[in-house]
Motif scaffolding. Sequence first.
Motif, PDB file in Angstrom:
ATOM      1  N   ASN A  93     -27.748  40.658  36.341  1.00  0.00           N
ATOM      2  CA  ASN A  93     -28.932  40.527  35.482  1.00  0.00           C
ATOM      3  C   ASN A  93     -28.993  39.135  34.833  1.00  0.00           C
ATOM      4  O   ASN A  93     -29.030  38.985  33.614  1.00  0.00           O
ATOM      5  CB  ASN A  93     -28.940  41.611  34.408  1.00  0.00           C
ATOM      6  CG  ASN A  93     -29.030  43.003  35.008  1.00  0.00           C
ATOM      7  OD1 ASN A  93     -29.698  43.202  36.015  1.00  0.00           O
ATOM      8  ND2 ASN A  93     -28.347  43.961  34.394  1.00  0.00           N
ATOM      9  N   LEU A  94     -28.954  38.109  35.704  1.00  0.00           N
ATOM     10  CA  LEU A  94     -28.943  36.744  35.195  1.00  0.00           C
ATOM     11  C   LEU A  94     -30.213  36.412  34.415  1.00  0.00           C
ATOM     12  O   LEU A  94     -30.167  35.726  33.388  1.00  0.00           O
ATOM     13  CB  LEU A  94     -28.777  35.758  36.360  1.00  0.00           C
ATOM     14  CG  LEU A  94     -28.672  34.275  36.002  1.00  0.00           C
ATOM     15  CD1 LEU A  94     -27.490  34.047  35.079  1.00  0.00           C
ATOM     16  CD2 LEU A  94     -28.542  33.423  37.253  1.00  0.00           C
ATOM     17  N   ASP A  95     -31.340  36.904  34.866  1.00  0.00           N
ATOM     18  CA  ASP A  95     -32.597  36.601  34.171  1.00  0.00           C
ATOM     19  C   ASP A  95     -32.585  37.154  32.752  1.00  0.00           C
ATOM     20  O   ASP A  95     -32.978  36.471  31.789  1.00  0.00           O
ATOM     21  CB  ASP A  95     -33.768  37.185  34.959  1.00  0.00           C
ATOM     22  CG  ASP A  95     -33.921  36.524  36.323  1.00  0.00           C
ATOM     23  OD1 ASP A  95     -33.424  35.393  36.464  1.00  0.00           O
ATOM     24  OD2 ASP A  95     -34.523  37.127  37.226  1.00  0.00           O
ATOM     25  N   LYS A  96     -32.121  38.388  32.594  1.00  0.00           N
ATOM     26  CA  LYS A  96     -32.080  38.982  31.265  1.00  0.00           C
ATOM     27  C   LYS A  96     -31.081  38.258  30.362  1.00  0.00           C
ATOM     28  O   LYS A  96     -31.338  38.043  29.173  1.00  0.00           O
ATOM     29  CB  LYS A  96     -31.724  40.459  31.360  1.00  0.00           C
ATOM     30  CG  LYS A  96     -32.790  41.310  32.035  1.00  0.00           C
ATOM     31  CD  LYS A  96     -32.394  42.782  32.030  1.00  0.00           C
ATOM     32  CE  LYS A  96     -33.471  43.644  32.674  1.00  0.00           C
ATOM     33  NZ  LYS A  96     -33.089  45.083  32.671  1.00  0.00           N
ATOM     34  N   THR A  97     -29.947  37.874  30.944  1.00  0.00           N
ATOM     35  CA  THR A  97     -28.938  37.168  30.141  1.00  0.00           C
ATOM     36  C   THR A  97     -29.470  35.831  29.647  1.00  0.00           C
ATOM     37  O   THR A  97     -29.293  35.461  28.480  1.00  0.00           O
ATOM     38  CB  THR A  97     -27.669  36.959  30.977  1.00  0.00           C
ATOM     39  OG1 THR A  97     -27.192  38.226  31.448  1.00  0.00           O
ATOM     40  CG2 THR A  97     -26.571  36.313  30.138  1.00  0.00           C
ATOM     41  N   LEU A  98     -30.141  35.069  30.527  1.00  0.00           N
ATOM     42  CA  LEU A  98     -30.687  33.775  30.121  1.00  0.00           C
ATOM     43  C   LEU A  98     -31.782  33.947  29.070  1.00  0.00           C
ATOM     44  O   LEU A  98     -31.868  33.156  28.114  1.00  0.00           O
ATOM     45  CB  LEU A  98     -31.226  33.033  31.345  1.00  0.00           C
ATOM     46  CG  LEU A  98     -30.181  32.503  32.333  1.00  0.00           C
ATOM     47  CD1 LEU A  98     -30.861  31.858  33.530  1.00  0.00           C
ATOM     48  CD2 LEU A  98     -29.257  31.511  31.656  1.00  0.00           C
ATOM     49  N   SER A  99     -32.629  34.950  29.243  1.00  0.00           N
ATOM     50  CA  SER A  99     -33.699  35.152  28.265  1.00  0.00           C
ATOM     51  C   SER A  99     -33.142  35.520  26.896  1.00  0.00           C
ATOM     52  O   SER A  99     -33.611  35.027  25.870  1.00  0.00           O
ATOM     53  CB  SER A  99     -34.647  36.241  28.758  1.00  0.00           C
ATOM     54  OG  SER A  99     -33.966  37.483  28.906  1.00  0.00           O
ATOM     55  N   ARG A 100     -32.103  36.350  26.869  1.00  0.00           N
ATOM     56  CA  ARG A 100     -31.489  36.701  25.589  1.00  0.00           C
ATOM     57  C   ARG A 100     -30.830  35.492  24.948  1.00  0.00           C
ATOM     58  O   ARG A 100     -30.892  35.315  23.720  1.00  0.00           O
ATOM     59  CB  ARG A 100     -30.456  37.811  25.802  1.00  0.00           C
ATOM     60  CG  ARG A 100     -31.075  39.157  26.183  1.00  0.00           C
ATOM     61  CD  ARG A 100     -30.001  40.178  26.463  1.00  0.00           C
ATOM     62  NE  ARG A 100     -30.588  41.467  26.870  1.00  0.00           N
ATOM     63  CZ  ARG A 100     -29.865  42.519  27.247  1.00  0.00           C
ATOM     64  NH1 ARG A 100     -28.536  42.433  27.256  1.00  0.00           N
ATOM     65  NH2 ARG A 100     -30.460  43.632  27.591  1.00  0.00           N
ATOM     66  N   LEU A 101     -30.193  34.643  25.771  1.00  0.00           N
ATOM     67  CA  LEU A 101     -29.561  33.443  25.230  1.00  0.00           C
ATOM     68  C   LEU A 101     -30.589  32.494  24.629  1.00  0.00           C
ATOM     69  O   LEU A 101     -30.373  31.915  23.558  1.00  0.00           O
ATOM     70  CB  LEU A 101     -28.768  32.745  26.334  1.00  0.00           C
ATOM     71  CG  LEU A 101     -27.998  31.477  25.935  1.00  0.00           C
ATOM     72  CD1 LEU A 101     -26.975  31.804  24.855  1.00  0.00           C
ATOM     73  CD2 LEU A 101     -27.303  30.874  27.140  1.00  0.00           C
ATOM     74  N   LEU A 102     -31.729  32.331  25.296  1.00  0.00           N
ATOM     75  CA  LEU A 102     -32.768  31.451  24.769  1.00  0.00           C
ATOM     76  C   LEU A 102     -33.344  31.993  23.460  1.00  0.00           C
ATOM     77  O   LEU A 102     -33.625  31.227  22.527  1.00  0.00           O
ATOM     78  CB  LEU A 102     -33.880  31.291  25.812  1.00  0.00           C
ATOM     79  CG  LEU A 102     -33.505  30.507  27.084  1.00  0.00           C
ATOM     80  CD1 LEU A 102     -34.660  30.518  28.070  1.00  0.00           C
ATOM     81  CD2 LEU A 102     -33.113  29.089  26.737  1.00  0.00           C
TER      82      LEU A 102
END
Length: 258
Positions: A93-102
């Motif tokens: 779930n790389l997309d979700k992880t990046l969005s949460r980090l941003l």
Amino acid sequence: MSNQPPAGKPSTANQILDLLLDALLERQAARRTQSLSPESKPPVSQPPPPRTTQPRRPAPPAAIKEPIRRQPRPKPGPGDEGREPPPLLPSINLDKTLSRLLVLIAVLILLVNVPVTRHGVSLARIMPDSAALIIREGLILKGSGPEIFKLEDDKLRWISSLDAFEHLGLQWGDVHLVEDQFLAKFEKGRPIHVLLKCDDSPHIYRLENQEKRWIKDIDTFMAEGHVWEDVRFVPRDYLREIPDGPPIPEDAGPPPQL
């Protein structure tokens, strides 16, 4: 006359042959006697020196024949017949992880930079930084109280009002929050005031604590250490909206009405 020898006498040739035969027999007998006597042994012949032969180098072992390895059949590539697709890896779930980090970074930026005090000071500047502060002329300092100071000639000059603060061209980002113990190291100097005057009035007022204080005369003006460069010309209506404070000096009487 004939040349034949007389009968009964051997011929000369036979006599010579007999002499030769007797000499041979005597010589043969002498050789036999000489070989039998120990004193006359023939010299022993020395054996010839041994031949120097170089050592033979061992023959190199026969090359070991490696078994013939069969080359593995190449795996079928993409698009080849018989190719099996690789197994699917579990999704991270790389997309979700990046969005949460941003989102987290954006929240931290807002928390650090949004003003949290009544003076508009952000969290990024609310922590005391006197330990890493470089002391220099013109440094703007603030302790736990509302007063803001400007460091001049190793003395703290109180900036008496927001108008004076803006008159100096300062912004809240220029203010360094420090401990009160750090401010106590310096002497107090003359405060920094803003003097207000309108064009159609001779009176000069000093803005202090959001109040205008009437300065009685020029002598008082000079005695307070003011200079004409501190005077700001404003409209009469602007001066009227500022409440009156105690005059300078305080026994000067009521201030004149504009």
